[in-house]
Scaffold this motif. Structure first.
Motif, short mmCIF file in Angstrom:
data_model
loop_
_atom_site.label_atom_id
_atom_site.label_comp_id
_atom_site.label_asym_id
_atom_site.label_seq_id
_atom_site.Cartn_x
_atom_site.Cartn_y
_atom_site.Cartn_z
N ASP A 170 -12.22 -1.49 2.07
CA ASP A 170 -12.13 -2.95 2.29
C ASP A 170 -13.01 -3.76 1.35
N THR A 171 -13.69 -3.10 0.40
CA THR A 171 -14.62 -3.82 -0.48
C THR A 171 -14.31 -3.56 -1.95
N ALA A 172 -14.83 -4.46 -2.78
CA ALA A 172 -14.70 -4.29 -4.22
C ALA A 172 -15.32 -2.99 -4.68
N ASN A 173 -16.44 -2.60 -4.09
CA ASN A 173 -17.07 -1.34 -4.48
C ASN A 173 -16.21 -0.13 -4.13
N ASP A 174 -15.47 -0.20 -3.04
CA ASP A 174 -14.52 0.88 -2.72
C ASP A 174 -13.47 1.00 -3.83
N MET A 175 -12.98 -0.16 -4.29
CA MET A 175 -11.95 -0.15 -5.33
C MET A 175 -12.50 0.41 -6.64
N ARG A 176 -13.72 -0.02 -7.00
CA ARG A 176 -14.32 0.48 -8.25
C ARG A 176 -14.52 1.99 -8.18
N THR A 177 -14.97 2.48 -7.05
CA THR A 177 -15.15 3.93 -6.88
C THR A 177 -13.84 4.66 -7.08
N GLY A 178 -12.78 4.15 -6.44
CA GLY A 178 -11.49 4.81 -6.58
C GLY A 178 -10.97 4.81 -8.00
N ARG A 179 -11.07 3.66 -8.68
CA ARG A 179 -10.57 3.60 -10.05
C ARG A 179 -11.39 4.48 -10.99
N ARG A 180 -12.70 4.48 -10.82
CA ARG A 180 -13.55 5.29 -11.69
C ARG A 180 -13.33 6.79 -11.48
N SER A 181 -12.88 7.16 -10.28
CA SER A 181 -12.65 8.58 -9.98
C SER A 181 -11.35 9.09 -10.58
N GLY A 182 -10.43 8.17 -10.90
CA GLY A 182 -9.12 8.57 -11.41
C GLY A 182 -8.06 8.70 -10.34
N ALA A 183 -8.36 8.30 -9.11
CA ALA A 183 -7.36 8.36 -8.03
C ALA A 183 -6.16 7.49 -8.40
N SER A 184 -4.96 7.93 -8.04
CA SER A 184 -3.76 7.18 -8.43
C SER A 184 -3.43 6.07 -7.44
N ILE A 185 -3.83 6.20 -6.19
CA ILE A 185 -3.70 5.12 -5.22
C ILE A 185 -5.10 4.65 -4.84
N VAL A 186 -5.37 3.38 -5.08
CA VAL A 186 -6.64 2.76 -4.70
C VAL A 186 -6.26 1.52 -3.90
N ALA A 187 -6.18 1.70 -2.59
CA ALA A 187 -5.62 0.67 -1.72
C ALA A 187 -6.72 -0.12 -1.04
N GLY A 188 -6.68 -1.44 -1.21
CA GLY A 188 -7.57 -2.32 -0.49
C GLY A 188 -6.91 -2.76 0.81
N VAL A 189 -7.72 -2.98 1.84
CA VAL A 189 -7.22 -3.48 3.12
C VAL A 189 -7.91 -4.80 3.45
N ASP A 195 -11.70 -10.20 0.29
CA ASP A 195 -10.33 -10.70 0.35
C ASP A 195 -9.46 -10.09 -0.76
N ARG A 196 -8.18 -10.46 -0.72
CA ARG A 196 -7.21 -9.91 -1.67
C ARG A 196 -7.63 -10.10 -3.12
N GLY A 197 -8.09 -11.30 -3.46
CA GLY A 197 -8.45 -11.58 -4.84
C GLY A 197 -9.56 -10.69 -5.34
N ARG A 198 -10.58 -10.49 -4.51
CA ARG A 198 -11.70 -9.64 -4.94
C ARG A 198 -11.28 -8.18 -5.03
N LEU A 199 -10.43 -7.74 -4.12
CA LEU A 199 -9.96 -6.35 -4.17
C LEU A 199 -9.14 -6.10 -5.43
N THR A 205 -4.93 -0.92 -6.66
CA THR A 205 -3.54 -0.73 -7.08
C THR A 205 -2.58 -1.30 -6.05
N HIS A 206 -3.05 -1.42 -4.81
CA HIS A 206 -2.25 -1.98 -3.72
C HIS A 206 -3.20 -2.72 -2.79
N VAL A 207 -2.71 -3.77 -2.15
CA VAL A 207 -3.47 -4.43 -1.09
C VAL A 207 -2.60 -4.43 0.16
N LEU A 208 -3.15 -3.88 1.24
CA LEU A 208 -2.41 -3.69 2.49
C LEU A 208 -3.01 -4.55 3.59
N PRO A 209 -2.21 -4.93 4.58
CA PRO A 209 -2.77 -5.67 5.71
C PRO A 209 -3.85 -4.87 6.43
#
Length: 235
Positions: A170-189, A195-199, A205-209
């Motif tokens: 649910d945070t920008a840091n979660d997204m950065r961790t996922g992208r830096r790791s090479g994961a193919s799905i990095v989903a923000g909630v 919020d959506r913009g920060r994620l 790669t995706h923003v989910l409810p």
């Protein structure tokens, strides 16, 4: 997908304002009174850094002895708030985890909390059997936003390719961790801190409810990354 790395507070565990209240009380415990400009500056830093190691957030605010004291105050405050208010899963989180694991995808529950706080959450929810692995900042050299937690999960759970890992938070840091790791799905909630913009700005790669929508994304074998206009439509 073979591994799903899911965050706790704000992602699978309903946060409310417990985490922010614990931060505010910890900062006040160091003599920075609530309502002052200094307290608000510290809380702005906390909000910006959500998702990261709690100890490292306090180190960004205070010198080491005071950072250690603030971290201890945070853990004590969080425990007391849980005693008073309890914890509950995000609606649909239990079923989402069940669906992911039933499909043969291994689940790692990640957090920026200390091990003792993570254990308190899992004890309170009775979630020790929900995950194949649990990790916290004490298990790695570097917490979020670095990739170490996700890469450690990939190694311990036997991933043959980091592109077969999904990360959800649910945070920008979660997204950065996922992208830096090479994961193919990095989903923000949208059930937590950012919020959506920060994620999206942090690389989602995706923003989910909510995490309840994650199994359909994982089990569909969604490609990633998609462009921002498409990912925004997922939420």
């Amino acid at each position: 997908m073979t591994i799903a790395c899911l965050d706790l507070a704000g992602t699978t565990v309903a946060d409310g304002d417990i985490v922010e209240t614990a931060f505010a009380e910890a900062i006040a415990a160091l003599g920075i009174a609530s309502g002052t400009a200094s307290h608000e500056r510290a809380m702005s830093r906390v909000r910006e850094s959500r998702g990261g190691s709690k100890a490292e957030i306090f180190r960004s605010l205070f010198e080491e002895p005071r950072a250690l004291a603030a971290n201890l105050a945070f853990e004590q405050s969080y425990d007391q708030l849980v005693d008073r208010h309890g914890l509950r899963p995000v609606p649909g989180a239990d079923r989402a985890i069940e669906r992911i694991r039933d499909a043969g995808v291994r689940v790692c529950l990640l957090t920026g909390f200390a091990r003792s706080t993570q254990a308190r959450i899992l004890d309170t929810l009775g979630w020790w059997d929900r995950a194949d692995l649990t990790l916290c900042p004490e298990d790695v050299a570097r917490g979020r936003p670095w990739p170490d937690l996700v890469l450690t999960a990939a190694l311990r759970l036997g991933a043959d390719d980091v592109r077969h890992v999904a990360v959800c938070g649910d945070t920008a840091n979660d997204m950065r961790t996922g992208r830096r790791s090479g994961a193919s799905i990095v989903a923000g909630v949208l059930t937590g801190a950012h919020d959506r913009g920060r994620l999206l700005a942090a690389g989602a790669t995706h923003v989910l409810p909510s995490v309840a929508a994650l199994p359909d994304l994982i089990l569909a074998g969604a490609p990633a990354p998609l462009d921002d206009a498409v990912t925004a439509d997922h939420g």
